[in-house]
Write an enzyme that holds these catalytic residues in place. Structure first.
Site, PDB file in Angstrom:
ATOM      1  CD  GLU A 194     -20.472   7.152  49.806  1.00  0.00           C
ATOM      2  OE1 GLU A 194     -19.477   8.231  49.718  1.00  0.00           O
ATOM      3  OE2 GLU A 194     -20.140   6.014  49.360  1.00  0.00           O
ATOM      4  CG  ASN A 253     -18.066  11.111  51.149  1.00  0.00           C
ATOM      5  OD1 ASN A 253     -17.291  10.321  51.664  1.00  0.00           O
ATOM      6  ND2 ASN A 253     -18.997  11.020  50.146  1.00  0.00           N
ATOM      7  CD  GLU A 285     -19.331   7.389  53.472  1.00  0.00           C
ATOM      8  OE1 GLU A 285     -18.204   7.722  52.867  1.00  0.00           O
ATOM      9  OE2 GLU A 285     -20.038   6.625  53.375  1.00  0.00           O
ATOM     10  CG  ASP A 316     -14.871   7.057  52.923  1.00  0.00           C
ATOM     11  OD1 ASP A 316     -14.924   5.697  52.633  1.00  0.00           O
ATOM     12  OD2 ASP A 316     -15.054   7.829  52.050  1.00  0.00           O
ATOM     13  CD  GLU A 373     -15.201   3.073  50.893  1.00  0.00           C
ATOM     14  OE1 GLU A 373     -15.848   4.064  50.298  1.00  0.00           O
ATOM     15  OE2 GLU A 373     -13.978   3.217  51.091  1.00  0.00           O
TER      16      GLU A 373
END
Length: 421
Positions: A194, A253, A285, A316, A373
């Site tokens: 990520e 993201n 995301e 997410d 996560e």
């Protein structure tokens, strides 16, 4: 003004305070209704606020949907009493407002300042302090109440200074991507990374994302930051491919404002082509709050278009935004990321285990992958493995790292015997 008169009458302003109150989501109200209806809402809200005040308090209409209130009491005003008044005013406003055949439900955010908390409390200064508190309240969400403090003034001053610097920092390349590996629980292989934004300030060093991301959003530069994250992420994949390192995909993201860009699909397709990477190497995301309850708009069309292009979609912070199962299927979500709040203490908390087990069962029935996560301990990883989670990410695997450090970590990880996490 009324505040000056109250301060003049009272010794040191011990019993004086100011409130700034604003109707939430007022722009949406203006978009949905004509001017006459909007003015009716403003009038009724003002009347309800006035009815909720005590005899010596004074209400005035400020700019747009904002009202100012001067508060005075025979006794010393403290935080609890003013908060309670703010809650009563919020309750008074909350009843539906009839506009023709429609009903409008208004909420208000409240900021207030006690004269005792200001060094030199004049009427103008007191109202300005209440307005600063209102701005902080609105940053927390609708129908929030906040009190002014000197610490708040310092935070706002710091944020304003960063806001002045952020555009130049983006141009200089001070904001770059750090990478956090994602690992398969089943076989221990790297399944992706990520890309997370980090700001190296020339004087302050590494500034936390929680501090600079709101500044970037306030400056309207989330799109520029998104471009940097995509370019850094795709460039990292290309370099790792050339170095013989296996990193299948990079996740980036995307904010709601970025997803609302009509040119987003064309821009991402161009970037993928420029770096000679297939679309499935890029993971979009999306926060659960972005897809919850959406019907048809640019965001919906972009998500569908990106899925059609071949990009992967991750949902997410799953479990925090109330996205319906129909939304997950409708947006072609391929993986849900289970929020850290569900992962914490999962090895010792039976309730956490039940929640995560339910999420994993749902995902399995829908044919969707899962990633936990914020995994920090071996015990958490082992419990997630037993429950059937597919992938993990967190400090217990690796912290976010600059690209050169990530490359070194990848080489070290690949040199170890492959094993289930």
């Amino acid at each position: 003004m009324a505040l000056d008169r109250m301060l003049h009458r009272t010794a040191g302003g011990r019993s004086v305070a100011a409130m700034a109150i604003e109707i939430d989501a007022f722009k949406q109200l203006e978009q949905r209704h004509d001017r006459a209806a909007v003015e009716q809402v403003l009038r009724i809200v003002g009347e309800r606020l006035q009815d909720g005040l005590r005899g010596d308090d004074a209400l005035s209409r400020l700019d747009g949907p904002c009202f100012g209130i001067a508060l005075v009491s025979d006794h010393k005003l403290d935080l609890d009493s003013v908060i309670q008044l703010g809650q009563r005013l919020q309750q008074a406003v909350s009843d539906p407002i009839e506009i023709g055949e429609a009903q409008v439900y208004a909420t208000v955010s409240v900021g207030f300042a006690l004269a005792l908390r200001l060094q030199q409390p004049g009427g103008t200064e007191l109202l300005q302090a209440a307005t600063l508190a209102l701005i902080e309240a609105q940053r927390r969400g609708a129908a929030t109440i906040r009190s002014y403090s000197r610490a708040m003034q310092h935070r706002i001053s710091t944020r304003n200074n960063l806001c002045d610097e952020i555009s130049a920092a983006l141009d200089r390349g001070d904001l770059t991507a750090y990478y956090q590996p994602q690992v398969s629980i089943r076989d221990g292989r790297i399944t992706g990374v990520e890309a997370l934004a980090r700001w190296h300030h020339p004087d302050r060093g590494l500034i936390p994302p929680a501090e600079f991301l709101p500044v970037i959003e306030q400056a309207g530069l989330m799109g520029r930051l998104g471009e940097i994250m995509v370019q850094d992420g795709l460039n990292a994949l290309r370099l790792w491919d050339a170095a013989g390192l296996s990193v299948p995909q990079v996740a980036v993201n995307f904010s709601q404002s970025e997803l609302a860009d009509p040119k987003l699909i064309d821009r991402l397709a161009w970037e993928l082509d420029r770096f000679d990477l297939s679309p499935d190497r890029l993971v979009i995301e999306v926060l659960e709050t972005v897809v919850a309850h959406r019907l048809e708009d640019v965001v919906v069309r972009n998500l569908s278009g990106l899925a059609g292009l071949g990009c992967r979609l991750d949902l997410d912070d799953f479990g925090t935004g109330h996205a319906a199962i129909t939304s997950i299927r409708r947006f072609s979500i391929q993986r849900i990321k289970i929020d850290r709040s569900f992962v914490s203490r999962i090895d010792t908390d039976p309730e956490q285990q039940k929640m995560v087990s339910a999420i994993l069962t749902m995902a399995d029935r829908l044919g969707i992958e899962t990633l936990a996560e914020g995994v920090e301990t071996q015990a958490e990883r082992e419990m997630l493995a037993r429950l059937g989670c597919g992938h993990v990410q967190g400090f217990g695997i690796a912290r976010p790292m600059p690209r050169p450090e990530t490359e070194a970590w990848l080489r070290s990880f690949e040199a170890q015997p492959r094993r289930a996490v």
